[in-house]
Design a protein around this motif. Structure first.
Motif, PDB file in Angstrom:
ATOM      1  N   TYR A 225      48.885 -19.867  -4.875  1.00  0.00           N
ATOM      2  CA  TYR A 225      49.383 -20.501  -3.650  1.00  0.00           C
ATOM      3  C   TYR A 225      50.494 -21.487  -3.973  1.00  0.00           C
ATOM      4  N   PHE A 226      50.309 -22.266  -5.036  1.00  0.00           N
ATOM      5  CA  PHE A 226      51.282 -23.286  -5.431  1.00  0.00           C
ATOM      6  C   PHE A 226      52.622 -22.654  -5.774  1.00  0.00           C
ATOM      7  N   VAL A 227      52.602 -21.594  -6.583  1.00  0.00           N
ATOM      8  CA  VAL A 227      53.851 -20.986  -7.053  1.00  0.00           C
ATOM      9  C   VAL A 227      54.452 -20.035  -6.021  1.00  0.00           C
ATOM     10  N   VAL A 228      53.632 -19.111  -5.499  1.00  0.00           N
ATOM     11  CA  VAL A 228      54.154 -18.039  -4.650  1.00  0.00           C
ATOM     12  C   VAL A 228      54.313 -18.470  -3.193  1.00  0.00           C
ATOM     13  N   LEU A 229      53.241 -19.009  -2.601  1.00  0.00           N
ATOM     14  CA  LEU A 229      53.307 -19.355  -1.175  1.00  0.00           C
ATOM     15  C   LEU A 229      54.249 -20.525  -0.916  1.00  0.00           C
ATOM     16  N   PHE A 230      54.234 -21.549  -1.775  1.00  0.00           N
ATOM     17  CA  PHE A 230      55.177 -22.652  -1.581  1.00  0.00           C
ATOM     18  C   PHE A 230      56.622 -22.152  -1.703  1.00  0.00           C
ATOM     19  N   SER A 231      56.862 -21.204  -2.611  1.00  0.00           N
ATOM     20  CA  SER A 231      58.198 -20.617  -2.741  1.00  0.00           C
ATOM     21  C   SER A 231      58.564 -19.840  -1.470  1.00  0.00           C
ATOM     22  N   CYS A 232      57.586 -19.127  -0.904  1.00  0.00           N
ATOM     23  CA  CYS A 232      57.828 -18.394   0.347  1.00  0.00           C
ATOM     24  C   CYS A 232      58.158 -19.349   1.492  1.00  0.00           C
ATOM     25  N   TYR A 233      57.405 -20.465   1.568  1.00  0.00           N
ATOM     26  CA  TYR A 233      57.675 -21.456   2.612  1.00  0.00           C
ATOM     27  C   TYR A 233      59.083 -22.032   2.444  1.00  0.00           C
ATOM     28  N   ALA A 234      59.445 -22.340   1.190  1.00  0.00           N
ATOM     29  CA  ALA A 234      60.771 -22.904   0.922  1.00  0.00           C
ATOM     30  C   ALA A 234      61.864 -21.891   1.267  1.00  0.00           C
ATOM     31  N   PHE A 235      61.616 -20.609   0.985  1.00  0.00           N
ATOM     32  CA  PHE A 235      62.582 -19.557   1.322  1.00  0.00           C
ATOM     33  C   PHE A 235      62.732 -19.442   2.839  1.00  0.00           C
ATOM     34  N   LEU A 236      61.605 -19.485   3.553  1.00  0.00           N
ATOM     35  CA  LEU A 236      61.646 -19.429   5.011  1.00  0.00           C
ATOM     36  C   LEU A 236      62.426 -20.615   5.578  1.00  0.00           C
ATOM     37  N   ALA A 237      62.294 -21.759   4.916  1.00  0.00           N
ATOM     38  CA  ALA A 237      62.966 -22.966   5.390  1.00  0.00           C
ATOM     39  C   ALA A 237      64.460 -22.958   5.095  1.00  0.00           C
ATOM     40  N   GLY A 238      64.855 -22.448   3.926  1.00  0.00           N
ATOM     41  CA  GLY A 238      66.268 -22.561   3.545  1.00  0.00           C
ATOM     42  C   GLY A 238      66.793 -21.472   2.657  1.00  0.00           C
ATOM     43  N   GLY A 239      66.143 -20.296   2.639  1.00  0.00           N
ATOM     44  CA  GLY A 239      66.621 -19.197   1.806  1.00  0.00           C
ATOM     45  C   GLY A 239      66.458 -19.508   0.321  1.00  0.00           C
ATOM     46  N   PHE A 240      67.242 -18.850  -0.515  1.00  0.00           N
ATOM     47  CA  PHE A 240      67.132 -19.070  -1.963  1.00  0.00           C
ATOM     48  C   PHE A 240      67.538 -20.486  -2.339  1.00  0.00           C
ATOM     49  N   ARG A 241      68.458 -21.055  -1.574  1.00  0.00           N
ATOM     50  CA  ARG A 241      68.822 -22.449  -1.824  1.00  0.00           C
ATOM     51  C   ARG A 241      67.647 -23.373  -1.541  1.00  0.00           C
ATOM     52  N   GLY A 242      66.848 -23.005  -0.538  1.00  0.00           N
ATOM     53  CA  GLY A 242      65.658 -23.792  -0.226  1.00  0.00           C
ATOM     54  C   GLY A 242      64.662 -23.774  -1.374  1.00  0.00           C
ATOM     55  N   ILE A 243      64.466 -22.595  -1.989  1.00  0.00           N
ATOM     56  CA  ILE A 243      63.550 -22.502  -3.141  1.00  0.00           C
ATOM     57  C   ILE A 243      64.038 -23.392  -4.280  1.00  0.00           C
ATOM     58  N   LYS A 244      65.330 -23.283  -4.593  1.00  0.00           N
ATOM     59  CA  LYS A 244      65.902 -24.084  -5.689  1.00  0.00           C
ATOM     60  C   LYS A 244      65.774 -25.575  -5.393  1.00  0.00           C
ATOM     61  N   THR A 245      66.083 -25.955  -4.160  1.00  0.00           N
ATOM     62  CA  THR A 245      66.018 -27.373  -3.779  1.00  0.00           C
ATOM     63  C   THR A 245      64.604 -27.912  -3.866  1.00  0.00           C
ATOM     64  N   TYR A 246      63.637 -27.112  -3.401  1.00  0.00           N
ATOM     65  CA  TYR A 246      62.247 -27.566  -3.408  1.00  0.00           C
ATOM     66  C   TYR A 246      61.728 -27.784  -4.824  1.00  0.00           C
ATOM     67  N   TRP A 247      61.855 -26.765  -5.664  1.00  0.00           N
ATOM     68  CA  TRP A 247      61.270 -26.867  -7.002  1.00  0.00           C
ATOM     69  C   TRP A 247      62.008 -27.857  -7.888  1.00  0.00           C
ATOM     70  N   LYS A 248      63.305 -28.031  -7.653  1.00  0.00           N
ATOM     71  CA  LYS A 248      64.067 -29.006  -8.439  1.00  0.00           C
ATOM     72  C   LYS A 248      63.558 -30.421  -8.196  1.00  0.00           C
ATOM     73  N   ASN A 249      63.080 -30.669  -6.984  1.00  0.00           N
ATOM     74  CA  ASN A 249      62.668 -32.028  -6.613  1.00  0.00           C
ATOM     75  C   ASN A 249      61.158 -32.194  -6.473  1.00  0.00           C
ATOM     76  N   ASN A 250      60.387 -31.178  -6.867  1.00  0.00           N
ATOM     77  CA  ASN A 250      58.935 -31.245  -6.702  1.00  0.00           C
ATOM     78  C   ASN A 250      58.209 -31.645  -7.979  1.00  0.00           C
ATOM     79  N   ILE A 251      58.941 -31.859  -9.066  1.00  0.00           N
ATOM     80  CA  ILE A 251      58.294 -32.152 -10.351  1.00  0.00           C
ATOM     81  C   ILE A 251      57.599 -33.511 -10.323  1.00  0.00           C
ATOM     82  N   ILE A 252      58.307 -34.541  -9.879  1.00  0.00           N
ATOM     83  CA  ILE A 252      57.716 -35.897  -9.878  1.00  0.00           C
ATOM     84  C   ILE A 252      56.538 -36.001  -8.913  1.00  0.00           C
ATOM     85  N   PRO A 253      56.638 -35.487  -7.656  1.00  0.00           N
ATOM     86  CA  PRO A 253      55.456 -35.511  -6.793  1.00  0.00           C
ATOM     87  C   PRO A 253      54.264 -34.759  -7.380  1.00  0.00           C
TER      88      PRO A 253
END
Length: 411
Positions: A225-253
């Protein structure tokens, strides 16, 4: 090291108590039955405290709402996003339970009381209402009591200044019972340790296999769920740029969530990450704090796993449509209710055990599983709030929100 111990001392003490109880059960066998009353006392204290705790927590929260809390379009979208992701997490876990059935490998515990089977419509009626006020005070009517608490909260809110004294009573009662629950939970290592000694001594070390399989299932589903579904949610929100943006800034949280084991403690890191993800302040400042208490994808997954284990332990079917329908509804309710209550996961376990009519013996296995999956559950609960914020932005600001908003420097 001191910080780590402070954040995890509750879990460490609980695991220590369970481990010592397990050793006692293995060494002394059925003679550890004399420890069972200690576990029973702990459970009885929980059952006694939980009804007023939940009543005051829910009713006081609603009574404390102000005009600024009214839902606008953004908050309506946020509610749908929260609800949708929690239901998806629950349905994914139900599918995993079907693909990797737990009941085939679980040591069954004989029922001490018969679970009465009733027509589905009658089940729903009895779950959400009671015919007498005093019946609301029973743990077997927890869902009815929760609905009644919501109504009391809104009635207090509607009465306004005329109910100021009553609202203060609700807020005071909430503080008192939060502290009472915290006091009771201090003896959890002793109470659950005694219960685990009894279960291992009477039912044998096969119980370890039960917990190992359930934990394997949870962490497997959680990681997916963490890797696949969160990536799907990020893609739905902003496409491939959304995935990149989410994971780039999700390390500290993510590191903060695991390090503190607290969704509330992760709020500052999530707010900073939300800014770097270009989520507008008016969305982030509402979605992240509310999500910390109301949005619980990790708890949704653990709720289904715990239900499946308890059903299997007591030889009950977890496959029928009505059981699954209630399980999903219960999971949504638990994920909402537990956020504003200390040790809220335990309240959720009490809720589903009472709703399905299981005996008190069903609570310790659910509590033990809930404790052992807490780090992963916190990771999913906390980091799911920022991706939810991205989804809210997508449906509030439009599909090109990442391009339309000023690009912020991401570090």
């Amino acid at each position: 090291m001191n910080s780590f111990f402070k954040n995890y001392k509750g879990i460490l003490f609980l695991i220590t108590g369970i481990a010592l109880g397990s050793v006692a059960g293995l060494i002394f066998g059925k003679s550890v039955e004399l420890l069972k009353p200690i576990g029973d006392i702990f459970l009885n204290l929980l059952f006694t405290a939980v009804i007023p705790l939940v009543f005051f927590a829910i009713s006081s929260s609603i009574a404390g709402l102000t005009a600024s809390n009214k839902l606008n379009r953004m908050m309506g979208i946020m509610a749908m996003v929260f609800l949708g992701t929690v239901v998806i997490a629950a349905l994914l876990t139900i599918l995993a339970v079907r693909l990797f059935p737990l009941h085939e490998h679980i040591q069954r515990i004989p029922l001490t009381e018969v679970i009465e089977k009733k027509p589905f419509a009658e089940q729903i009626t009895q779950l959400v209402t009671t015919s007498e006020f005093y019946e609301l005070l029973s743990r077997k009517s927890m869902l009815s009591m929760i609905i009644f608490s919501v109504l009391i909260g809104f009635a207090t809110l509607r009465a306004g200044a005329r109910a100021t004294a009553f609202a203060q009573f609700l807020h005071g009662g909430n503080e008192v019972f939060k502290n009472l629950f915290a006091i009771i939970m201090k003896i959890a290592p002793l109470g659950l340790g005694a219960y685990f000694a009894y279960q291992v001594g009477v039912f044998g070390p096969q119980l370890f296999g039960t917990y190992a399989r359930s934990l394997g299932l949870y962490y497997g589903v959680g990681a997916f769920y963490f890797v696949v579904l969160f990536s799907c949610y990020a893609f739905l929100a902003g496409g491939f740029r959304g995935i990149k943006t989410y994971w780039k800034n999700n390390i500290i949280p993510s590191a903060t969530a695991v390090g503190t084991c607290s969704s509330i403690a992760t709020i500052p890191a999530n707010l900073e990450a939300a800014e770097k993800m270009q989520i507008p302040d008016y969305i982030a400042n509402v979605t992240v704090p509310l999500g910390a208490t109301l949005h619980k994808d990790g708890s949704s997954i653990s709720s289904i796993v715990k239900m499946a284990v308890v059903f299997a332990m007591f030889g009950q079917s977890f496959n029928s449509a009505d059981v699954i329908f209630l399980a999903v509804g219960m999971t949504v309710l638990v994920s909402i209710v537990e956020g504003g209550i200390p040790n809220g996961g335990y309240v959720g376990e009490l809720l589903f055990i009472s709703a399905y009519g299981f005996p008190p013996e069903a609570l310790p296995p659910a509590m033990i599983i809930g404790t052992l999956v807490d780090p992963m559950a916190t990771l999913l609960n906390a980091t799911g709030d920022t991706v939810a914020g991205m989804l809210v932005t997508r449906f509030t600001e439009g599909k090109n929100w990442l391009k339309e908003l000023p690009l912020k420097i991401q570090s």
